[in-house]
Motif scaffolding. Sequence first.
Motif, PDB file in Angstrom:
ATOM      1  N   LEU A 290       0.746  -1.335  -0.008  1.00 24.70           N
ATOM      2  CA  LEU A 290       0.024   0.200   0.163  1.00 24.70           C
ATOM      3  C   LEU A 290       0.891   1.059  -0.100  1.00 24.70           C
ATOM      4  O   LEU A 290       1.948   1.302   0.669  1.00 24.70           O
ATOM      5  CB  LEU A 290      -0.986  -0.188   1.219  1.00 24.70           C
ATOM      6  N   LEU A 291       0.682   2.142  -0.698  1.00 26.94           N
ATOM      7  CA  LEU A 291       1.299   3.248  -1.016  1.00 26.94           C
ATOM      8  C   LEU A 291       0.046   4.611  -0.743  1.00 26.94           C
ATOM      9  O   LEU A 291      -0.785   4.520  -1.336  1.00 26.94           O
ATOM     10  CB  LEU A 291       1.896   3.614  -2.423  1.00 26.94           C
ATOM     11  N   ALA A 292       0.571   5.456   0.099  1.00 26.62           N
ATOM     12  CA  ALA A 292      -0.179   6.701   0.439  1.00 26.62           C
ATOM     13  C   ALA A 292       0.566   7.812  -0.031  1.00 26.62           C
ATOM     14  O   ALA A 292       1.650   8.156  -0.101  1.00 26.62           O
ATOM     15  CB  ALA A 292      -0.395   7.067   1.813  1.00 26.62           C
ATOM     16  N   LEU A 293       0.023   8.732  -1.059  1.00 23.96           N
ATOM     17  CA  LEU A 293       0.413   9.825  -1.625  1.00 23.96           C
ATOM     18  C   LEU A 293      -0.395  11.112  -1.304  1.00 23.96           C
ATOM     19  O   LEU A 293      -1.584  10.871  -0.867  1.00 23.96           O
ATOM     20  CB  LEU A 293       0.234   9.573  -3.263  1.00 23.96           C
ATOM     21  N   ASP A 294       0.273  12.113  -1.244  1.00 23.63           N
ATOM     22  CA  ASP A 294      -0.405  13.493  -1.058  1.00 23.63           C
ATOM     23  C   ASP A 294      -0.966  14.072  -2.428  1.00 23.63           C
ATOM     24  O   ASP A 294      -0.719  13.553  -3.282  1.00 23.63           O
ATOM     25  CB  ASP A 294       0.507  14.594  -0.315  1.00 23.63           C
ATOM     26  N   SER A 295      -1.408  15.356  -2.369  1.00 28.58           N
ATOM     27  CA  SER A 295      -2.278  15.729  -3.514  1.00 28.58           C
ATOM     28  C   SER A 295      -1.367  16.191  -4.648  1.00 28.58           C
ATOM     29  O   SER A 295      -1.621  16.265  -5.949  1.00 28.58           O
ATOM     30  CB  SER A 295      -2.714  17.148  -3.180  1.00 28.58           C
ATOM     31  N   SER A 296       0.185  16.216  -4.356  1.00 31.17           N
ATOM     32  CA  SER A 296       1.071  16.280  -5.387  1.00 31.17           C
ATOM     33  C   SER A 296       1.810  15.341  -5.901  1.00 31.17           C
ATOM     34  O   SER A 296       2.470  15.023  -6.884  1.00 31.17           O
ATOM     35  CB  SER A 296       2.339  17.491  -5.066  1.00 31.17           C
ATOM     36  N   GLY A 297       1.229  14.090  -5.193  1.00 28.22           N
ATOM     37  CA  GLY A 297       1.801  12.706  -5.521  1.00 28.22           C
ATOM     38  C   GLY A 297       2.990  12.293  -5.088  1.00 28.22           C
ATOM     39  O   GLY A 297       3.811  11.354  -5.441  1.00 28.22           O
ATOM     40  N   ARG A 298       3.438  13.140  -3.950  1.00 31.23           N
ATOM     41  CA  ARG A 298       4.587  12.794  -3.002  1.00 31.23           C
ATOM     42  C   ARG A 298       4.163  11.609  -2.044  1.00 31.23           C
ATOM     43  O   ARG A 298       2.999  11.792  -1.582  1.00 31.23           O
ATOM     44  CB  ARG A 298       5.386  13.989  -2.448  1.00 31.23           C
TER      45      ARG A 298
END
Length: 637
Positions: A290-298
């Motif tokens: 599982l990968l969690a990203l912020d709104s900028s894709g970081r």
Amino acid sequence: MDGKLRAMTGEFLELLAREAAAVEFEGPLLAARAAGLPPDEVAELERAKLAALRVRSLLERRRQREVELSGLVDTAADLAGLRDVDDVLRAIVHRARTLLGADVAYLTLNDDDRGDIYMRVTDGSVSARFQRLRLPLGAGLGGLVAQTGTPYVTADYHVDERFRHTGEIDAGVREEGLVAILGVPLRLGSSSLGVLYAANRSARPFAREEVALLGSLAAHAAVALDTARLLTETRVALAELSLANETIRAHSSSVERAASAHDRMTALVLRGGGVEDVVAAVTDVLGGALLALDSSGRELARVGSLEEPDRATLAEAVAASRAERRSVRRGDSWYAAVVAGTEDLGALVLRPTAELVDADQRILERASLVTALLLLFRRTVAEAEGRVRGELLDELVSRPVRDAESLRSRARRLGVDLDAPQVLVAVDDDTAGRQRVLSWATSYALSRGGLAAARDGRVLLMLPGTDPGAAARLVAKDAARVSGRPMTAGAGGPSAGPGSLGAAFAEADRCLSALTALGRVGEGAGAAELGFVGLLLGTTGASGSNEVGRFIAAAIGPVVDYDTRRGTALVRTLEAYFGVGGGLAKAAELLHVHVNTVTQRLERVGQLIGADWQQPERALEVQLALRLHRLRTGTTA
């Protein structure tokens, strides 16, 4: 009124101005009698004294009222940020003791299950027996307060017969040494929750204003207790919901996983967990990566091996998830948009080890909701703290500082010592990346016990330390990593004390302007490292960069170009020559070459920029150009 009487009357104003003790107001009267003034003038002076004492008393009451109001505001702030009810009650009881000047303050609560009253919080108490007291309902001064719902004061507890004495209560009060006690009720609507007390170990009266103040603090304590009750009821409701989910687990393994994930995410929210805890909880239940990203894709958090999706796929999947309000599948991965209202906060990308059923998708979707909640909470907390710290720094660098002690007090509450050496670092800023750089600067300063703020088109940091240049270089390096572009930082200081920080900011700002003018973009330096040239260039701002380059080219450009093409050391030879005052032998010794070599190099310089380069006016221009060239390239002599 003659001149002598008028002068003596004026002394009362001077006593008021310097906040003299009441006994000092007898001085002018004693002097008048000693001087043999007539009785009517002495009487007039007596009336002036009484008027001055009334004014002094009024000022004292107003000052005390300001302290009390400040305490109430702080208490309200504690309630607004309520995390632990015991911490809030301890703060209220401590303020009660401090503001009333009491020896001891304490708070008792009604225990409905046991039908008695118990001691919840004490401040200033030294008796373990007193701190463990449990009181029968209606006993002691607290029982009288709880029964009537009104405050009571006793000047001597042990001989007061208005309330019922018991051996246990009297022994505890006696062991604590209490004599005078004031109690006010903790009421919420028509319900009595307990009593808040202030007590002295000697006889003392409690003024009406003190009774009112303690009543206000008791009202705050009642609110804190009611808030704790509501939180407890919420936890009970969540626990009941978990029990209901346990019934469902018996019917379906997928529902079991959903309930388990729900419990874990509820618990981590209640204990203040982070996004990484959500990611760990989901992968423990569903397996996979599982990968969690912020709104900028970081990346925010990651568990397992999972390649980041390409931006086009990510954008399309997140848009679809948001529109459908469900998780969506693309290839072998599932995507769930992290959304709060109309704001995109990021996405969760799951690559499971097995096929997901509907209940499993719900787990991923619930995780996205919890992630949104945590991100919003973290941002709200960071913005609130950053705003408070930024406002303080803004006031510190504003001149003149009007109330240094108030600023010191506010800084101490934020863990900042303004009287310790501080350096001010100014970072260049642009509209596009300002918020990101400011957010980074706030976290950077907080981790080092400093402050950060946006001011006058700069991002400003105040950091503990004594080396401005080192601080500026670290800030420039880290800020560039965050912003993705070169960042320039100028530093001033070190300074200590609220009143000196404005000058340090101005120094840092000039240093930043000088670095820009010298073309040293992406570097950091302290004002002292640039010397007088930095002081001059700091007033020209970025517009001076072209002028600096043209001046260097006109004065020593051919020499610099010759060194670049041939790998020679003509510039270094010129610096050594001027540095030793024009002595060939000393310059040769400094350069570790023969004196003839120095002579030959200087002759080459004359061929390149003209034989008159050693004339006073030309020599001054050459030396200044050498200094600017060294500063611009960041080299040392």
